[in-house]
Write a protein that holds these residues in place. Structure first.
Motif, PDB file in Angstrom:
ATOM      1  N   ILE A 203       0.832  -1.206   0.000  1.00  0.00           N
ATOM      2  CA  ILE A 203       0.000   0.000   0.000  1.00  0.00           C
ATOM      3  C   ILE A 203       0.863   1.251   0.000  1.00  0.00           C
ATOM      4  CG2 ILE A 203      -1.585   1.360   1.436  1.00  0.00           C
ATOM      5  CD1 ILE A 203      -2.886  -1.298   2.239  1.00  0.00           C
ATOM      6  N   GLU A 204       1.895   1.266   0.856  1.00  0.00           N
ATOM      7  CA  GLU A 204       2.747   2.455   0.938  1.00  0.00           C
ATOM      8  C   GLU A 204       3.510   2.676  -0.366  1.00  0.00           C
ATOM      9  OE1 GLU A 204       5.118   2.604   4.427  1.00  0.00           O
ATOM     10  OE2 GLU A 204       5.848   4.624   4.034  1.00  0.00           O
TER      11      GLU A 204
ATOM     12  N   ARG B 222       4.166   5.786  -5.448  1.00  0.00           N
ATOM     13  CA  ARG B 222       4.142   5.839  -6.917  1.00  0.00           C
ATOM     14  C   ARG B 222       3.115   6.860  -7.407  1.00  0.00           C
ATOM     15  NH1 ARG B 222       4.439   0.260  -6.601  1.00  0.00           N
ATOM     16  NH2 ARG B 222       2.213   0.017  -7.052  1.00  0.00           N
ATOM     17  N   GLN B 223       1.994   6.941  -6.693  1.00  0.00           N
ATOM     18  CA  GLN B 223       0.930   7.851  -7.093  1.00  0.00           C
ATOM     19  C   GLN B 223       1.058   9.223  -6.436  1.00  0.00           C
ATOM     20  OE1 GLN B 223      -1.000   7.213  -9.456  1.00  0.00           O
ATOM     21  NE2 GLN B 223      -0.885   4.973  -9.669  1.00  0.00           N
ATOM     22  N   ARG B 224       2.244   9.502  -5.859  1.00  0.00           N
ATOM     23  CA  ARG B 224       2.525  10.791  -5.216  1.00  0.00           C
ATOM     24  C   ARG B 224       1.476  11.130  -4.147  1.00  0.00           C
ATOM     25  NH1 ARG B 224       6.412  13.591  -8.176  1.00  0.00           N
ATOM     26  NH2 ARG B 224       6.847  12.693 -10.229  1.00  0.00           N
ATOM     27  N   TRP B 225       1.059  10.100  -3.402  1.00  0.00           N
ATOM     28  CA  TRP B 225       0.123  10.208  -2.283  1.00  0.00           C
ATOM     29  C   TRP B 225      -1.259  10.689  -2.722  1.00  0.00           C
ATOM     30  CZ3 TRP B 225       1.432   7.882   2.139  1.00  0.00           C
ATOM     31  CH2 TRP B 225       2.792   7.571   2.304  1.00  0.00           C
ATOM     32  N   ASN B 226      -1.580  10.439  -3.982  1.00  0.00           N
ATOM     33  CA  ASN B 226      -2.939  10.685  -4.463  1.00  0.00           C
ATOM     34  C   ASN B 226      -3.780   9.458  -4.104  1.00  0.00           C
ATOM     35  OD1 ASN B 226      -5.298  10.677  -6.116  1.00  0.00           O
ATOM     36  ND2 ASN B 226      -4.335  12.142  -7.492  1.00  0.00           N
TER      37      ASN B 226
ATOM     38  N   PRO C 109     -12.553   4.842   0.973  1.00  0.00           N
ATOM     39  CA  PRO C 109     -12.707   4.604   2.417  1.00  0.00           C
ATOM     40  C   PRO C 109     -11.938   3.381   2.905  1.00  0.00           C
ATOM     41  CG  PRO C 109     -14.819   5.179   1.440  1.00  0.00           C
ATOM     42  CD  PRO C 109     -13.861   4.997   0.303  1.00  0.00           C
ATOM     43  N   THR C 110     -11.929   2.314   2.075  1.00  0.00           N
ATOM     44  CA  THR C 110     -11.176   1.111   2.469  1.00  0.00           C
ATOM     45  C   THR C 110      -9.688   1.412   2.549  1.00  0.00           C
ATOM     46  OG1 THR C 110     -12.822  -0.324   1.439  1.00  0.00           O
ATOM     47  CG2 THR C 110     -10.639  -1.277   1.838  1.00  0.00           C
ATOM     48  N   LEU C 111      -9.179   2.162   1.571  1.00  0.00           N
ATOM     49  CA  LEU C 111      -7.757   2.500   1.590  1.00  0.00           C
ATOM     50  C   LEU C 111      -7.422   3.358   2.810  1.00  0.00           C
ATOM     51  CD1 LEU C 111      -4.957   2.484   0.435  1.00  0.00           C
ATOM     52  CD2 LEU C 111      -5.631   4.268  -1.195  1.00  0.00           C
TER      53      LEU C 111
ATOM     54  N   PRO D 133       0.750  10.415   5.055  1.00  0.00           N
ATOM     55  CA  PRO D 133       1.383  11.175   3.963  1.00  0.00           C
ATOM     56  C   PRO D 133       2.446  12.122   4.493  1.00  0.00           C
ATOM     57  CG  PRO D 133      -1.015  11.208   3.773  1.00  0.00           C
ATOM     58  CD  PRO D 133      -0.700  10.618   5.106  1.00  0.00           C
ATOM     59  N   PRO D 134       3.517  12.365   3.729  1.00  0.00           N
ATOM     60  CA  PRO D 134       4.608  13.231   4.194  1.00  0.00           C
ATOM     61  C   PRO D 134       4.135  14.626   4.590  1.00  0.00           C
ATOM     62  CG  PRO D 134       5.247  12.070   2.204  1.00  0.00           C
ATOM     63  CD  PRO D 134       3.794  11.789   2.397  1.00  0.00           C
ATOM     64  N   ASN D 135       3.188  15.205   3.826  1.00  0.00           N
ATOM     65  CA  ASN D 135       2.738  16.556   4.152  1.00  0.00           C
ATOM     66  C   ASN D 135       1.989  16.607   5.477  1.00  0.00           C
ATOM     67  OD1 ASN D 135       0.565  15.161   3.260  1.00  0.00           O
ATOM     68  ND2 ASN D 135      -0.228  16.752   1.900  1.00  0.00           N
TER      69      ASN D 135
END
Length: 649
Positions: A607-608, A613-617, A630-632, A643-645
């Motif tokens: 998952i991480e 890869r998706q830049r936390w989208n 919601p599951t994610l 997320p880093p931000n």
């Protein structure tokens, strides 16, 4: 019908209903009567499940080969929805023989005992009243719940079956989900019935589109917004506007309008045209793609004056003729590496732009994903294609030989050296491409010498005092994270930046949407090497497509070589594949090979990695992982993935 508590009371009830000629008959009671009056079955003497011999099963699967291929994705997707609820899936042919099965391998013994398994015969004249057999007889969807079954052998089961028809309305197959245990109320299966109806329709329409892919397909719906998505009604149309075939919904509509397609098209049958259904001319239909911005037009039926919105799918064109006209200069070896996988398509488009640029390239990807084949395709597509392509696996060569193999040596440099010396691989690649596979395994002191070669474009053979100029392009590859190796001082950072003029990532085989293309391409190559034509049957293709392929393309090639070597005929079946590729073994390994904690850790890492890869989208990651947002979010919270931000706030 009330719930019956014992087999003896069930038998009495069956006999009572079957002998009653008064009142309205349900599907179930009609079946009970057939079982006694037509088949001579006795509910007090239930027959055990019957499985057809292996050769007979193979013949049934051969006959249903195209359907099995088309249905595979739908069957597997449906199983993912119902597996945790204890259901199994049966896909049977029109005679009730189970040609495809999905179920929990841990319950295999119980499934076999009740007949919920591959090769089982669920025809009504043998198994009695049951979902599959009665569905075949009535050609209607139904749930056969507990004591609806004729045989006392089956009264613990709940089974829901839906017919699948071919494009001419003839029964093609039955899709069934069954469970060994379920709530006593038959109402508990209402959602199951709707779900199986939905997937049966999807399979039926996919089969329709496959069979008539070379015809015009008119898809229409009562809603303009959903016509391109829902495709409720499908008609195959010939070039003169006559109707070739219709899906189930369209056949019902035709009947309501007083029209009927012949079951078996022939030159003598009256040809129904699209103008018999809609108030239009054939040219109105064929002009739809150019008639409006959204490529949708409205039409009304003659008899009912009902409004429908229609879109036209034009025939698929075979690519053979255009390819034959292409010049040799237009041929690009990179095009052969993928069919229609989004990640590969994006990567290869980038590779085409880079292939002749004076940049070194770094290839990333798991072991076995085809990095050397990509490197060679890059070389063959470049302006260096007439010069040498030299490959070396840094992990496979002993450390003591890498230096002399790469850089070469002068005569008499060391004991055992060739009397005339040797040109190293770098020098052999002069003018062309040097491919360094598993570059992460190159010893540090040789990394320093390679860095000098890349920086100065010259090589110093062992024992020589004069460097030799070379013109090479380096393509390096590694399945390891070179940045982590840099942090551990196991790989030179300056070399890394020399190598990664561009980075191309190869996805794992399990991530690719074009597995079917890869299987067929590699299989064709192997058959050509062996000079032995062969084909892959539908059940084998389903197993190959369903396997996770931890060894990627290399493992796939080995599996196909094994199947070709051991198959008794020129047709590869599921029984010819290596054991680990078989569906039951694959599922069992997935459930029991790793401890739960290890599986959860692996899942969190997956998952991480996807989020990065998706830049936390989150929306994009959820689509890639085939789960809802919601599951994610729940999984992220469970595994403390932030997320880093968010860490900065």
């Amino acid at each position: 019908m009330s719930t019956i508590s014992t087999p003896s009371l069930h038998i009495d009830t069956v006999l009572s209903y079957a002998s009653d000629n008064a009142g309205h008959e349900s599907i179930i009671t009609r079946s009970w009567k057939r079982c006694i009056q037509d088949y001579g079955l006795d509910p007090a003497k239930p027959a055990p499940p019957r499985f057809v011999p292996r050769q007979v099963l193979r013949e049934h699967q051969d006959h249903a080969d195209e359907l099995i291929n088309v249905a595979r994705a739908g069957v597997e997707q449906l199983y993912r929805h119902i597996a945790e609820l204890g259901y199994v899936i049966l896909l049977t042919d029109s005679r009730g023989i189970t040609v495809q099965f999905l179920g929990d391998p841990l319950d295999e013994a119980a499934h076999r005992k009740t007949g919920l398994y591959l090769g089982a015969d669920w025809s009504e004249n043998h198994a009695g009243t049951c979902a599959v057999g009665t569905c075949i007889k009535e050609q209607l969807p139904l749930t056969c719940h507990h004591h609806d079954h004729f045989s006392a052998h089956h009264i613990a089961l709940t089974c829901t079956a839906v017919p699948i028809f071919n494009p001419h309305g003839q029964l093609l197959a039955v899709l069934d989900i069954s469970a060994l245990n379920s709530p006593p109320s038959k109402d508990s299966q209402q959602f199951a019935l709707q779900l199986v109806k939905q997937y049966a329709r999807m399979i039926e329409d996919a089969y329709f589109l496959r069979r008539y892919r070379e015809a015009h397909i008119l898809c229409f719906d009562r809603s303009r917004e959903f016509v391109l998505i829902n495709r409720q009604y499908l008609l195959a149309i010939a070039g003169d506007g006559s109707l070739l075939a219709a899906n189930t919904a369209a056949r019902v509509l035709l009947a309501e309008c007083g029209l009927q397609l012949p079951e078996r098209p022939s030159a003598l049958a009256r040809r129904i045209g699209i103008q018999d259904l809609f108030d239009c001319e054939p040219e109105d239909i064929f002009s739809i793609p150019r008639a409006s911005p959204d490529q949708v037009r409205a039409f009304r039926t003659h008899r009912q004056n009902a409004l429908f919105f229609a879109a036209l799918m034009e025939p698929s064109r075979t690519p053979v003729a255009p390819q034959a006209q292409r010049s040799s200069e237009e041929h690009c070896p990179l095009d052969e590496l993928s069919d229609d996988d989004p990640a590969m398509r994006k990567m290869l488009a980038r590779a085409k732009r880079l292939c002749s640029e004076p940049l070194n390239v770094l290839l990333n990807g798991e072991t076995g994903t085809g990095k050397e084949r990509l490197a060679r395709a890059l070389h063959d597509s470049s302006n260096r294609h007439k010069a040498p392509f030299v490959a070396i696996n840094c992990a496979a060569m002993p450390e003591s030989l890498i230096e002399s193999e790469l850089f070469g040596y002068q005569p008499g440099t060391f004991t055992g050296a060739r009397s005339k010396g040797m040109r190293g691989l770098i020098q052999q690649a002069d003018g062309g491409t040097l491919f360094l596979d598993e570059i992460g395994d190159m010893p540090l002191h040789l990394q320093t010498r390679l860095l000098r070669v890349l920086a100065e474009q010259e090589v110093m053979p062992l024992g020589s005092e004069k460097p030799i100029k070379v013109n090479i392009r380096v393509i390096a590859a590694s399945h390891r994270d070179l940045r982590q190796l840099i942090e551990r001082n196991e790989f030179r950072e300056d070399l890394y930046y020399r190598l990664n003029g561009a980075i191309l990532r190869l996805p794992a085989l399990r991530e690719r949407a074009d597995k079917n293309y890869l299987i067929e391409r590699i299989f064709r190559e192997l058959c050509e090497q062996r000079q032995r034509p062969a084909r892959i049957r539908g059940d084998a293709m389903s197993a190959l497509l369903g396997y996770a392929w931890p060894g990627n393309i290399r493992e796939l090639r080995n599996a196909l070589q094994y199947a070709l070597a051991t198959a008794e005929t020129d047709e590869i079946t599921v029984n010819d594949l290596p054991e680990e590729c078989l569906p039951s073994v694959n599922q069992r390994q997935a459930r029991s090979s790793a401890p739960v904690q290890e599986q959860q850790t692996s899942h969190a890492r997956e998952i991480e990695d996807c989020l990065r890869r998706q830049r936390w989208n989150v929306s994009a990651a959820a689509r890639e992982l085939s789960m809802s947002r919601p599951t994610l979010y729940r999984w992220m919270k469970l595994h403390n993935i932030v997320p880093p931000n968010a860490l900065d706030s």
